[in-house]
Design an enzyme around this catalytic site. Structure first.
Site, PDB file in Angstrom:
ATOM      1  N   ASP A  98       0.841  -1.188   0.000  1.00 52.78           N
ATOM      2  CA  ASP A  98       0.000   0.000   0.000  1.00 52.78           C
ATOM      3  C   ASP A  98       0.881   1.245   0.000  1.00 52.78           C
ATOM      4  OD1 ASP A  98      -2.815   0.971   0.277  1.00 52.78           O
ATOM      5  OD2 ASP A  98      -3.064  -0.977   1.225  1.00 52.78           O
ATOM      6  N   ASP A 199      -3.386   4.484  -2.214  1.00 57.02           N
ATOM      7  CA  ASP A 199      -4.557   4.910  -1.451  1.00 57.02           C
ATOM      8  C   ASP A 199      -5.039   6.294  -1.916  1.00 57.02           C
ATOM      9  OD1 ASP A 199      -6.262   4.282   0.939  1.00 57.02           O
ATOM     10  OD2 ASP A 199      -5.394   6.164   1.661  1.00 57.02           O
ATOM     11  N   GLU A 255      -6.419   3.712  -6.068  1.00 55.27           N
ATOM     12  CA  GLU A 255      -7.767   3.833  -5.508  1.00 55.27           C
ATOM     13  C   GLU A 255      -8.283   5.227  -5.844  1.00 55.27           C
ATOM     14  OE1 GLU A 255     -10.043   3.411  -1.208  1.00 55.27           O
ATOM     15  OE2 GLU A 255      -8.139   4.482  -1.335  1.00 55.27           O
ATOM     16  N   HIS A 329     -11.024  -4.202   2.356  1.00 57.23           N
ATOM     17  CA  HIS A 329     -11.050  -3.909   3.789  1.00 57.23           C
ATOM     18  C   HIS A 329     -12.050  -2.811   4.146  1.00 57.23           C
ATOM     19  CE1 HIS A 329      -8.383  -1.045   1.906  1.00 57.23           C
ATOM     20  NE2 HIS A 329      -8.512  -0.251   2.953  1.00 57.23           N
ATOM     21  N   ASP A 330     -12.592  -2.112   3.145  1.00 60.36           N
ATOM     22  CA  ASP A 330     -13.548  -1.036   3.385  1.00 60.36           C
ATOM     23  C   ASP A 330     -14.984  -1.412   3.022  1.00 60.36           C
ATOM     24  OD1 ASP A 330     -11.731   0.849   4.352  1.00 60.36           O
ATOM     25  OD2 ASP A 330     -11.273   1.631   2.360  1.00 60.36           O
TER      26      ASP A 330
END
Length: 558
Positions: A98, A199, A255, A329-330
């Protein structure tokens, strides 16, 4: 369109805190991941995307980084991480890390310096503004609720944070910030990582001139026009590509909230030299009301899903590349969200897998998705850990007078903690995740839904995912073939074709828990490639599909 290893790969996301705990402290760690690499090899995936393991105060579960070149002690040491990379590469697995550079932690050295004085050398590493009449510079609301500005007494100014107040936004206008970020990226790439998941990367460019209160009255109160996909982001990404990314054989995925297909092509078209692919969120917003918060629940309409996924398939078909995902994860667990996690648990989980993995793009599997892990229904808000969930509960109950009974159905459906309950390895205490007390409770259904059971059952969701991954290696049409939506108006079936060099696949997915029929029209199936029910070739032009049935035929046209 060029062939690339990352187009042909299947990616598995690990959320380290919840994957596997090796030392009994209740927190997943790097040694825990190492001990499960053979499981990932058995599944057949190619790439692991590892959510942040960097040094962090853990305000937002590691997405608030205080040292980009150190490992959080919860997860282990840099020596552990080096071992993880070596063990993965030995098995032919690639590692994607990440990259969180829209913001840092407020405990990062850069920010500690930045807040000391307006003259500090690091002041412009962040976005500082004076207030107006004792109020923040703008009325922007942060993604986790509350003002996007935090007052700091030290210099009598506010700093911008589009997420938690412990996540100040970096100032990408500052060339020194960019140079330091690129240097940090080289640190990891020179260690051997195989790419980055970036991210909220489409938020790194902010308009330099912020709106005035007069402009707010004219409708500029929302932050979005100043926040997502601004022209400067492409300048920064092309610079990043030129300075860093192009020097390594890696994959990059950005993202990008609020991104459209036309914008996504700017990020991912090969000739633009920015990113390989993006995560978009349009299909993840189809079960909420337009303009409303995610917590206001709406039933998914199949037609909306067909229209949305097909739009992305067609618009990026020859220019750009899609990321294919249901879970991360979200996001809530997909079998609970768009499937049936009760009566048709296996059928709906495998149907959703088929629908996604047969499309054009790089498929992502989130830990536990391959065994059909479901949403959790914790009795008390005290059992939840996610900052977004807790803020929502506090706002609704504490400020708007709602009762817990009013609020919990939305939390059961949409809380990010649905994805963060520990990986369910076996039926022993705490699902075999830890010998201690887990940082967040295990889903109570672990005795039934776990890896050990899945591996032992040839008809399990796990073995179905494994077969989908194997088929992807065997059939280039799954990777590079064209996409055509069929039967757009069929109320229950999501149907489409893939075609490449004369090889044609027909994908049929019954989205609901009742039988339905589908007319084959001008194609003749001659082989069943995969199905989640025992099935044979049809005798006529009408196919009957069982509840949540997925069928993929090899076909010829009349």
């Amino acid at each position: 369109m060029s062939k690339q290893w990352w187009k042909e790969s299947v990616v598995y996301q690990i959320y380290p805190r919840s994957f596997n705990d090796s030392n009994g402290d209740g927190i997943g760690d790097i040694q825990g991941i190492i001990s499960k690499l053979d499981y990932l090899t058995e599944l057949g995936i190619d790439v692991v995307w590892l959510s942040p393991v960097y040094q962090s105060p853990n305000d937002d579960n590691g997405y608030d980084i205080s040292d980009y070149e150190a490992i959080m002690s919860d997860f282990g040491t840099m020596a552990d991480w080096d071992q993880l990379l070596e063990e993965m590469h030995t098995r032919g697995l690639k590692l994607v890390m990440d990259l969180v550079v829209n913001h840092s932690s407020d405990e990062h050295d850069w920010f500690i310096e930045s807040r000391k004085s307006k003259e500090n050398a690091y002041r412009d590493y962040y976005i500082w503004r004076p207030g107006q009449d004792g109020k923040p510079p703008t009325d922007w609301i942060a993604s986790f609720g509350g003002s996007a500005w935090q007052y700091d007494e030290e210099t009598d100014e506010y700093f911008l944070h589009m997420f938690s107040k412990k996540q100040p936004d970096l100032n990408w206008e500052n060339e020194k910030v960019r140079k330091d970020v690129y240097e940090m990226m080289r640190f990891w790439l020179d260690k051997g990582v195989d790419g980055f998941r970036m991210d909220v990367i489409n938020m790194i460019s902010k308009k330099e001139i912020l709106p005035t209160y007069e402009e707010f009255q004219a409708g500029y109160a929302k932050a979005e026009p100043y926040q997502f996909n601004l022209p400067g982001v492409h300048d920064y990404l092309r610079e990043m590509n030129e300075e860093v990314l192009s020097k390594y054989d890696i994959m990059t995925v950005g993202e990008c909230p609020k991104v459209t297909p036309s914008e996504a092509k700017k990020y991912t078209a090969e000739h633009r030299q920015e990113l390989d692919m993006v995560f978009q969120f349009e299909h993840m917003g189809l079960d909420k009301y337009k303009g409303k918060s995610k917590w206001e629940l709406k039933t998914l309409e199949l037609r909306d899903l067909k229209e949305n996924l097909s739009k992305w398939q067609k618009e990026l078909e020859n220019d750009g590349w899609n990321s294919l995902y249901w879970c991360n994860h979200d996001q809530p667990r997909i079998v609970s969200r768009f499937g049936d996690d009760g009566k048709y648990h296996r059928q709906s989980a495998t149907m959703l897998a088929t629908l996604l993995h047969m499309m054009k793009g790089t498929p992502y599997i989130y830990q536990g998705e391959e065994i059909g892990m479901t949403n959790c229904h914790f009795d008390s808000i005290d059992d939840y850990r996610d900052i977004e969930t807790l803020n929502y509960y506090q706002e609704m109950v504490g400020e708007h007078g709602k009762t817990p009974n009013d609020i919990m159905p939305s939390i059961y459906a949409k809380s990010r903690d649905n994805a963060r309950t520990p990986m369910q390895w076996n039926s022993s205490a705490e699902a075999g995740f830890t010998t201690g007390t887990p940082w967040i409770k295990v889903n109570p259904n672990y005795k039934k839904i776990n890896v050990e059971n899945a591996l032992a059952d040839e008809n399990s969701i796990f073995h179905y995912y494994k077969k989908l991954i194997e088929l992807r290696r065997q059939h280039e049409v799954m990777v590079y073939g064209s996409y055509t939506l069929l039967a757009e108006d069929h109320p229950a079936v999501f149907a489409y074709e893939r075609e490449l060099n004369g090889e044609k696949l027909l994908v049929l997915c019954n989205f609901y828990g009742e039988k339905t029929t589908f007319e084959l029209n001008d194609c003749t199936p001659y082989e069943v490639l995969i199905s989640n029910y025992p099935t044979e070739l049809p005798n006529d032009a009408m196919v009957t599909l069982s509840p949540y049935e997925a069928l993929v035929y090899k076909t010829t046209s009349h």
